[in-house]
Write a protein that holds these residues in place. Structure first.
Motif, PDB file in Angstrom:
ATOM      1  N   GLY A 240       0.842  -1.194   0.000  1.00 30.53           N
ATOM      2  CA  GLY A 240       0.000   0.000   0.000  1.00 30.53           C
ATOM      3  C   GLY A 240       0.874   1.238   0.000  1.00 30.53           C
ATOM      4  N   ILE A 241       0.242   2.395   0.050  1.00 31.61           N
ATOM      5  CA  ILE A 241       0.949   3.664   0.157  1.00 31.61           C
ATOM      6  C   ILE A 241       0.617   4.274   1.510  1.00 31.61           C
ATOM      7  N   ALA A 242       1.325   5.334   1.894  1.00 32.20           N
ATOM      8  CA  ALA A 242       1.119   5.898   3.229  1.00 32.20           C
ATOM      9  C   ALA A 242       1.327   7.395   3.213  1.00 32.20           C
ATOM     10  N   LEU A 243       0.723   8.047   4.191  1.00 32.85           N
ATOM     11  CA  LEU A 243       0.935   9.471   4.430  1.00 32.85           C
ATOM     12  C   LEU A 243       1.849   9.577   5.648  1.00 32.85           C
ATOM     13  N   MET A 244       3.021  10.137   5.457  1.00 31.55           N
ATOM     14  CA  MET A 244       4.048  10.103   6.496  1.00 31.55           C
ATOM     15  C   MET A 244       4.593  11.505   6.752  1.00 31.55           C
ATOM     16  N   LEU A 249      10.944  10.803   7.706  1.00 33.87           N
ATOM     17  CA  LEU A 249      11.816  10.552   6.554  1.00 33.87           C
ATOM     18  C   LEU A 249      13.233  11.057   6.782  1.00 33.87           C
ATOM     19  N   SER A 250      13.432  11.879   7.795  1.00 31.81           N
ATOM     20  CA  SER A 250      14.774  12.386   8.053  1.00 31.81           C
ATOM     21  C   SER A 250      15.669  11.331   8.677  1.00 31.81           C
ATOM     22  N   PHE A 251      15.083  10.213   9.138  1.00 30.85           N
ATOM     23  CA  PHE A 251      15.927   9.155   9.700  1.00 30.85           C
ATOM     24  C   PHE A 251      15.608   7.778   9.136  1.00 30.85           C
ATOM     25  N   LEU A 252      14.513   7.655   8.378  1.00 33.04           N
ATOM     26  CA  LEU A 252      14.192   6.386   7.729  1.00 33.04           C
ATOM     27  C   LEU A 252      13.935   6.660   6.248  1.00 33.04           C
ATOM     28  N   GLU A 256      13.734   1.718  -1.673  1.00 32.31           N
ATOM     29  CA  GLU A 256      12.687   1.395  -2.652  1.00 32.31           C
ATOM     30  C   GLU A 256      11.429   2.222  -2.433  1.00 32.31           C
ATOM     31  N   VAL A 257      11.551   3.300  -1.644  1.00 30.58           N
ATOM     32  CA  VAL A 257      10.396   4.149  -1.337  1.00 30.58           C
ATOM     33  C   VAL A 257      10.714   5.582  -1.761  1.00 30.58           C
ATOM     34  N   THR A 258       9.736   6.224  -2.362  1.00 30.61           N
ATOM     35  CA  THR A 258       9.871   7.628  -2.770  1.00 30.61           C
ATOM     36  C   THR A 258       8.859   8.466  -2.001  1.00 30.61           C
ATOM     37  N   GLY A 259       9.321   9.546  -1.417  1.00 33.50           N
ATOM     38  CA  GLY A 259       8.432  10.469  -0.713  1.00 33.50           C
ATOM     39  C   GLY A 259       8.143  11.686  -1.565  1.00 33.50           C
TER      40      GLY A 259
END
Length: 301
Positions: A240-244, A249-252, A256-259
């Motif tokens: 699935g996709i997520a809202l993060m 994202l500054s530490f993970l 294979e993931v694009t923000g």
């Protein structure tokens, strides 16, 4: 009532052997020492000294008072030293409760800077999502709580709790690297209608539902977890996709993931919370100042 200054003078008189010698040692006049000893005798209700020639000897009451005065004056001096150390930030304990992504980003640098500048100050860390962190603050289980809110959420801090703004944490959509929308810098939530979604903590899930409702659809939530690493792994494998939040994202940053930023720039607000009457405590004030400084300088990945 016994006064500490009289007890200190009394012990110096006993040590020095005379009123005049005690006066010289303390920087007092002899009449001032005499008046203090008379006041002390009135307070205890019995003589403390018996004149013997040019000197004196202690009465039984005076001998007993020496033992107690040494303990009392010693404890007072120790208390004064400790309080001075606390006021000067040479020692002390401050307890911080924060949500996981703050504990992985804002908190480490804050604690490192605080310990470098004030090595005698100890920071005790706890972890909890809001509103539990705020409940701990009000129960006295921590001194500072880090929490976040989203637009449209009702204010949750009572009058006795002070809220200090730290940073605005923009939300991003996490997509598998090969997703067609990953080519765009900004993504409209409406364009993600029909996707499977992975939701986070309860208030993050509520915010996702609210934002999608504003775009006219209900997200198909197939999985919920507040484990940020698990969310990225699920996105990477196409579950699935997520809202993060960008703070995460500054530490993970899964390879294979694009923000991608969301059109309209929705965000969550990150705050430090303290009890109103604790703001003047030196260690609490210091911690909040460091949190504000680190949060202001924060950058994402």
């Amino acid at each position: 009532m016994l006064e500490s200054r009289h007890l200190k003078t009394f012990l110096e008189v006993v040590r020095a052997g005379s009123y005049s010698a005690a006066a010289r040692s303390l920087g007092y006049t002899q009449p001032a020492v005499t008046q203090q000893m008379k006041a002390l005798e009135r307070a205890v209700g019995t003589p403390l000294f018996i004149r013997v020639g040019r000197g004196f000897r202690l009465t039984e009451a005076g001998t007993a008072l020496v033992r107690h005065a040494e303990v009392i004056v010693g404890d007072l001096m120790a208390a004064q030293r400790q309080l001075r150390a606390l006021a000067k930030l040479e020692s002390g304990l401050v307890r911080l409760c924060a949500f996981p992504s703050a504990n992985a980003t804002i908190v480490p640098m804050t604690v490192a800077r605080l310990m470098a500048a004030h090595p005698g100050v100890r920071v005790e860390l706890q972890e909890a999502e809001p509103p539990e962190s705020l409940h701990r603050l009000r129960r006295g289980e921590c001194d500072v709580a880090l929490a976040f809110t989203y637009a449209g959420m009702q204010a949750e801090h009572p009058p006795e709790v002070v809220r200090i703004a730290l940073t605005e944490d923009l939300l991003t959509v996490l997509l598998p690297t090969g997703h067609p929308l990953a080519r765009h810098h900004f993504v409209r939530l409406a364009d993600l209608n029909g996707e499977r979604w992975i939701a986070g903590c309860p208030r993050c899930r509520a915010n996702l539902l609210r934002l999608c409702a504003e775009e006219g659809f209900v997200p198909d939530v197939v999985f919920s977890t507040d484990d940020n690493l698990a969310v990225q792994s699920l996105v990477a494998t196409g579950v699935g996709i997520a809202l993060m939040p960008a703070l995460v994202l500054s530490f993970l940053c899964h390879p294979e993931v694009t923000g991608r930023m969301v059109t309209g720039r929705p965000a969550r607000q990150v705050y430090a919370y303290v009890m109103d009457d604790h703001q003047r405590i030196p260690t609490v004030r210091l911690l909040v100042e460091e949190l504000r400084s680190v949060a202001a300088a924060r950058t994402g990945c």
